[in-house]
Scaffold this active site. Structure first.
Site, PDB file in Angstrom:
ATOM      1  N   LYS A  22       0.833  -1.208   0.000  1.00 51.84           N
ATOM      2  CA  LYS A  22       0.000   0.000   0.000  1.00 51.84           C
ATOM      3  C   LYS A  22       0.867   1.257   0.000  1.00 51.84           C
ATOM      4  O   LYS A  22       0.643   2.176  -0.794  1.00 51.84           O
ATOM      5  CB  LYS A  22      -0.891  -0.012   1.254  1.00 51.84           C
ATOM      6  CG  LYS A  22      -1.525   1.328   1.586  1.00 51.84           C
ATOM      7  CD  LYS A  22      -2.347   1.264   2.852  1.00 51.84           C
ATOM      8  CE  LYS A  22      -1.601   1.496   4.138  1.00 51.84           C
ATOM      9  NZ  LYS A  22      -1.275   2.893   4.473  1.00 51.84           N
ATOM     10  N   ASN A  23       1.840   1.308   0.897  1.00 48.23           N
ATOM     11  CA  ASN A  23       2.606   2.543   1.066  1.00 48.23           C
ATOM     12  C   ASN A  23       3.629   2.779  -0.047  1.00 48.23           C
ATOM     13  O   ASN A  23       4.249   3.841  -0.102  1.00 48.23           O
ATOM     14  CB  ASN A  23       3.285   2.573   2.435  1.00 48.23           C
ATOM     15  CG  ASN A  23       2.264   2.757   3.553  1.00 48.23           C
ATOM     16  OD1 ASN A  23       1.102   3.067   3.288  1.00 48.23           O
ATOM     17  ND2 ASN A  23       2.687   2.553   4.783  1.00 48.23           N
ATOM     18  N   ARG A  92      -4.887  10.385   4.823  1.00 41.13           N
ATOM     19  CA  ARG A  92      -3.854  11.418   4.978  1.00 41.13           C
ATOM     20  C   ARG A  92      -2.842  11.407   3.840  1.00 41.13           C
ATOM     21  O   ARG A  92      -2.285  12.441   3.483  1.00 41.13           O
ATOM     22  CB  ARG A  92      -3.096  11.191   6.281  1.00 41.13           C
ATOM     23  CG  ARG A  92      -3.927  11.302   7.512  1.00 41.13           C
ATOM     24  CD  ARG A  92      -3.038  11.181   8.720  1.00 41.13           C
ATOM     25  NE  ARG A  92      -2.036  12.232   8.698  1.00 41.13           N
ATOM     26  CZ  ARG A  92      -2.244  13.473   9.114  1.00 41.13           C
ATOM     27  NH1 ARG A  92      -3.407  13.807   9.596  1.00 41.13           N
ATOM     28  NH2 ARG A  92      -1.284  14.369   9.048  1.00 41.13           N
ATOM     29  N   CYS A 116      -5.493  12.657  13.467  1.00 46.58           N
ATOM     30  CA  CYS A 116      -5.256  11.256  13.145  1.00 46.58           C
ATOM     31  C   CYS A 116      -5.227  10.472  14.447  1.00 46.58           C
ATOM     32  O   CYS A 116      -4.763  10.987  15.472  1.00 46.58           O
ATOM     33  CB  CYS A 116      -3.927  11.138  12.416  1.00 46.58           C
ATOM     34  SG  CYS A 116      -3.441   9.458  12.070  1.00 46.58           S
ATOM     35  N   ARG A 121       0.738  14.146  13.503  1.00 45.41           N
ATOM     36  CA  ARG A 121       1.147  13.990  12.107  1.00 45.41           C
ATOM     37  C   ARG A 121       1.078  15.294  11.307  1.00 45.41           C
ATOM     38  O   ARG A 121       0.342  15.397  10.319  1.00 45.41           O
ATOM     39  CB  ARG A 121       0.331  12.879  11.434  1.00 45.41           C
ATOM     40  CG  ARG A 121       0.462  11.563  12.159  1.00 45.41           C
ATOM     41  CD  ARG A 121      -0.237  10.448  11.469  1.00 45.41           C
ATOM     42  NE  ARG A 121       0.482   9.944  10.302  1.00 45.41           N
ATOM     43  CZ  ARG A 121       0.026   8.988   9.515  1.00 45.41           C
ATOM     44  NH1 ARG A 121      -1.145   8.455   9.746  1.00 45.41           N
ATOM     45  NH2 ARG A 121       0.725   8.577   8.490  1.00 45.41           N
ATOM     46  N   ASP A 304       4.943   0.460  12.096  1.00 42.59           N
ATOM     47  CA  ASP A 304       3.767  -0.236  11.560  1.00 42.59           C
ATOM     48  C   ASP A 304       3.695  -1.706  11.990  1.00 42.59           C
ATOM     49  O   ASP A 304       2.733  -2.399  11.654  1.00 42.59           O
ATOM     50  CB  ASP A 304       3.747  -0.141  10.022  1.00 42.59           C
ATOM     51  CG  ASP A 304       3.447   1.266   9.542  1.00 42.59           C
ATOM     52  OD1 ASP A 304       2.951   2.079  10.337  1.00 42.59           O
ATOM     53  OD2 ASP A 304       3.717   1.559   8.359  1.00 42.59           O
ATOM     54  N   ILE A 326       8.004   6.865  17.157  1.00 42.47           N
ATOM     55  CA  ILE A 326       7.674   7.627  15.930  1.00 42.47           C
ATOM     56  C   ILE A 326       6.393   8.439  16.131  1.00 42.47           C
ATOM     57  O   ILE A 326       6.352   9.630  15.849  1.00 42.47           O
ATOM     58  CB  ILE A 326       7.507   6.680  14.709  1.00 42.47           C
ATOM     59  CG1 ILE A 326       8.749   5.801  14.515  1.00 42.47           C
ATOM     60  CG2 ILE A 326       7.179   7.488  13.441  1.00 42.47           C
ATOM     61  CD1 ILE A 326       9.983   6.515  14.034  1.00 42.47           C
ATOM     62  N   ARG A 397      -8.535  -0.731   4.728  1.00 42.84           N
ATOM     63  CA  ARG A 397      -7.730   0.315   4.098  1.00 42.84           C
ATOM     64  C   ARG A 397      -6.372  -0.237   3.683  1.00 42.84           C
ATOM     65  O   ARG A 397      -5.757   0.301   2.759  1.00 42.84           O
ATOM     66  CB  ARG A 397      -7.514   1.484   5.070  1.00 42.84           C
ATOM     67  CG  ARG A 397      -8.771   2.286   5.355  1.00 42.84           C
ATOM     68  CD  ARG A 397      -8.424   3.506   6.161  1.00 42.84           C
ATOM     69  NE  ARG A 397      -7.167   4.067   5.649  1.00 42.84           N
ATOM     70  CZ  ARG A 397      -6.289   4.752   6.373  1.00 42.84           C
ATOM     71  NH1 ARG A 397      -6.525   4.986   7.628  1.00 42.84           N
ATOM     72  NH2 ARG A 397      -5.183   5.214   5.838  1.00 42.84           N
TER      73      ARG A 397
HETATM   74  N1  EPU Z   1       6.434  14.591  10.929  1.00 43.55           N
HETATM   75  C1  EPU Z   1       6.497  15.916  11.278  1.00 43.55           C
HETATM   76  N2  EPU Z   1       6.347  16.840  10.286  1.00 43.55           N
HETATM   77  C2  EPU Z   1       6.148  16.497   8.979  1.00 43.55           C
HETATM   78  C3  EPU Z   1       6.083  15.123   8.650  1.00 43.55           C
HETATM   79  C4  EPU Z   1       6.234  14.186   9.649  1.00 43.55           C
HETATM   80  O1  EPU Z   1       6.686  16.276  12.423  1.00 43.55           O
HETATM   81  O2  EPU Z   1       6.029  17.385   8.126  1.00 43.55           O
HETATM   82  C5  EPU Z   1       6.620  13.565  11.985  1.00 43.55           C
HETATM   83  C6  EPU Z   1       5.407  12.659  12.200  1.00 43.55           C
HETATM   84  O3  EPU Z   1       4.455  13.253  13.026  1.00 43.55           O
HETATM   85  C7  EPU Z   1       6.048  11.429  12.805  1.00 43.55           C
HETATM   86  C8  EPU Z   1       7.406  11.350  12.066  1.00 43.55           C
HETATM   87  O4  EPU Z   1       7.630  12.666  11.545  1.00 43.55           O
HETATM   88  O5  EPU Z   1       6.282  11.627  14.161  1.00 43.55           O
HETATM   89  C9  EPU Z   1       7.493  10.367  10.944  1.00 43.55           C
HETATM   90  O6  EPU Z   1       6.327  10.453  10.145  1.00 43.55           O
HETATM   91  P1  EPU Z   1       6.342  10.231   8.575  1.00 43.55           P
HETATM   92  O7  EPU Z   1       6.168  11.526   7.900  1.00 43.55           O
HETATM   93  O8  EPU Z   1       7.506   9.400   8.179  1.00 43.55           O
HETATM   94  O9  EPU Z   1       4.997   9.394   8.392  1.00 43.55           O
HETATM   95  P2  EPU Z   1       4.065   9.430   7.125  1.00 43.55           P
HETATM   96  O10 EPU Z   1       4.888   9.678   5.920  1.00 43.55           O
HETATM   97  O11 EPU Z   1       2.910  10.302   7.392  1.00 43.55           O
HETATM   98  C10 EPU Z   1       4.310   6.899   6.525  1.00 43.55           C
HETATM   99  C11 EPU Z   1       3.381   5.746   6.343  1.00 43.55           C
HETATM  100  C12 EPU Z   1       2.838   5.311   7.688  1.00 43.55           C
HETATM  101  C13 EPU Z   1       4.017   4.928   8.584  1.00 43.55           C
HETATM  102  C14 EPU Z   1       4.999   6.100   8.686  1.00 43.55           C
HETATM  103  C15 EPU Z   1       6.247   5.782   9.477  1.00 43.55           C
HETATM  104  C16 EPU Z   1       2.513   6.097   4.115  1.00 43.55           C
HETATM  105  C17 EPU Z   1       1.366   6.441   3.256  1.00 43.55           C
HETATM  106  N3  EPU Z   1       2.314   6.119   5.437  1.00 43.55           N
HETATM  107  O12 EPU Z   1       3.538   7.950   7.100  1.00 43.55           O
HETATM  108  O13 EPU Z   1       2.023   4.171   7.482  1.00 43.55           O
HETATM  109  O14 EPU Z   1       3.564   4.576   9.868  1.00 43.55           O
HETATM  110  O15 EPU Z   1       5.384   6.537   7.366  1.00 43.55           O
HETATM  111  O16 EPU Z   1       6.917   4.722   8.908  1.00 43.55           O
HETATM  112  O17 EPU Z   1       3.579   5.785   3.631  1.00 43.55           O
HETATM  113  C18 EPU Z   1       0.294   2.630   7.944  1.00 43.55           C
HETATM  114  O18 EPU Z   1       0.527   2.098   6.852  1.00 43.55           O
HETATM  115  O19 EPU Z   1      -0.455   2.111   8.820  1.00 43.55           O
HETATM  116  C19 EPU Z   1       0.917   3.917   8.257  1.00 43.55           C
HETATM  117  C20 EPU Z   1       0.464   4.717   9.220  1.00 43.55           C
END
Ligand code: EPU
Length: 416
Positions: A22-23, A92, A116, A121, A304, A326, A397
């Site tokens: 998915k990701n 998201r 969320c 996030r 995850d 995280i 999802r």
């Molecule tokens: N963060 C910030 N500011 C930003 C972006 C992120 O503070 O602008 C923080 C987040 O709040 C978090 C950390 O940085 O504490 C890492 O978050 P990241 O941005 O890496 O998460 P994401 O890109 O929103 C993806 C996956 C998630 C997975 C995380 C961590 C996708 C679509 N989603 O989310 O997947 O948990 O990386 O590996 O790729 C899931 O599949 O269940 C899922 C939640």
């Protein structure tokens, strides 16, 4: 609303084949916005999140067709640059259209992702990165608006590695004028999958999979045919389920190199793993040893997989300390596991002490997010009695045909 009912206590035995990730699929599909033509993605999982991004792209004017795990997206017809609240609020990851829209059209308006279940996030690093590339960003009435005649390459430093942030900025930088360097970039296999896809489309990217990604902007990209990598979290979920039920399962179509963190931790529980080139045989041990876990960006142990391991640790021998580093609110499943008799204490918000008990007891429980739902399925598989999990739309999802796959391994599981 659908529920999942599980009669616990059966060992999982047999073979299961892992679906596309998915990701990885979500950013790949968003990348088709960059292309004036028909992109083709194979091994796309059949999931609600994929439907959501498809609907979002269609609303922008793209033509999409999904058949037999192949998705085609023709970005030629895109005539709208606004991703509306009603579509973005479902997922998201819709924020992933921001970078490609502003890169190709010089203008994007995307509804700000809301709250969320697993943490705040924020998307501040996506926005400051786009600003560094020369976009003017405003936030107005719940929408992020980004404008730039043409983005210009620059250095971007991420305070912490962000997966979708790295992907968004990589997609923005590929059409920028000049070169960009992303430092402290996310190293997840899904980032590498996207970089390889963009390279297939004509982008110039090096360093994906390391913390420093260099991108030389090009004038345009061309359509390509891209295969989605296997889902490492789905693989990990079945591995933990096999181990927790003391089963014997061959996980096929996975990439063991991408799940080192999970393999390492499962071995430490006493589970026997035979790792092949594209498959892993998991044989559970009668005694599950307790282990400590701290979630980290890749290649560390993935957040995850935290909820699934917590379910297994509820019946381990000894105490297990789980540190979620995280996301600040990713223990919602713990409260549901408590309802099944687990002995868990949460401290400082993101530490969980799990004291192993002999057996969980079935209870009605509620899923709060995608991975929490997987945790509750594993708990239901090992519990005594019949567990009913509600709010399984979270599971739909992100897991393609999960109850069919568990049934084929001998689980007594059904959708009601
Ligand atoms: N963060 C910030 N500011 C930003 C972006 C992120 O503070 O602008 C923080 C987040 O709040 C978090 C950390 O940085 O504490 C890492 O978050 P990241 O941005 O890496 O998460 P994401 O890109 O929103 C993806 C996956 C998630 C997975 C995380 C961590 C996708 C679509 N989603 O989310 O997947 O948990 O990386 O590996 O790729 C899931 O599949 O269940 C899922 C939640």
């Amino acid at each position: 609303m659908d529920k999942i009912q599980i009669d616990g206590g059966r060992r999982l035995v047999g073979e299961v084949t892992i679906s596309g990730a998915k990701n990885a699929a979500l950013p790949l599909i968003a990348s088709s916005i960059l292309v004036n033509g028909k992109s083709t993605f194979t091994n796309v999982p059949n999931l609600m999140d994929i439907v959501s991004i498809q609907m979002l792209l269609e609303d922008l004017g793209a033509s999409c067709a999904f058949d037999n795990n192949t998705l085609t997206v023709d970005g030629g017809g895109i005539n709208k640059i606004e991703a509306e609240y009603e579509l973005v609020r479902k997922m998201r990851a819709s924020i992933l259209v921001l970078g490609p829209l502003v890169a190709r059209f010089g203008h994007a308006k995307v509804s700000m992702p809301g709250g969320c279940a697993i943490g705040a996030r924020p998307v501040n690093m996506h926005l400051s990165g786009l600003e560094a590339l020369g976009a003017q960003i405003t936030i107005d009435h719940g929408y992020i608006e980004a404008k730039a005649d043409r983005l210009v390459g620059n250095e971007i430093y991420f305070d912490i590695p962000t997966v979708t942030g790295t992907e968004n900025l990589m997609m923005a930088a590929v059409l920028a004028k000049g070169s960009s360097v992303l430092r402290n970039a996310a190293r997840e296999p899904e980032v590498v999958c996207l970089a390889n896809a963009l390279i297939e489309m004509g982008a110039k990217i090096s360093g994906a999979g390391t913390a420093i990604i260099t991108i030389e902007g090009v004038e345009s990209l061309h359509p390509a045919r891209i295969d989605v990598i296997p889902d490492r979290i789905e693989a990990g979920t079945f591995m933990v389920a096999a181990a927790a039920t003391r089963g014997d399962v061959l996980i096929k179509g996975c990439v063991p190199d991408q799940i080192g963190g999970i393999i390492n931790k499962l071995r430490a529980t006493g589970t026997i793993l035979e790792v092949g080139e594209n498959q892993i045989r998991v044989q559970g041990n009668d005694i599950i040893k307790s282990i400590d876990i701290k979630t980290q960006p890749y290649p560390g142990f993935p957040t995850d997989m935290q909820a699934q391991f917590m379910a297994m640790m509820t019946v381990a021998k000894g105490n297990s300390m789980i540190h979620e580093a995280i996301f600040e609110n990713r223990f919602m499943h713990a409260n549901e596991l408590l309802r099944m008799g687990a002995d868990i204490t949460i401290s400082k918000g993101n530490y969980a002490m799990v004291r192993g008990i002999k057996r969980l007891q079935a209870a009605p429980v509620m899923a709060s997010d995608l991975r929490a739902s997987a945790s509750l399925v594993i708990a239901g598989l090992i519990a005594e009695g019949t567990t009913v999990i509600s709010r399984v739309y979270h599971m739909d999802r992100g897991y393609d045909g999960i109850e069919k796959k568990f049934s084929s391994l001998g689980a007594d599981i059904q959708r009601i």
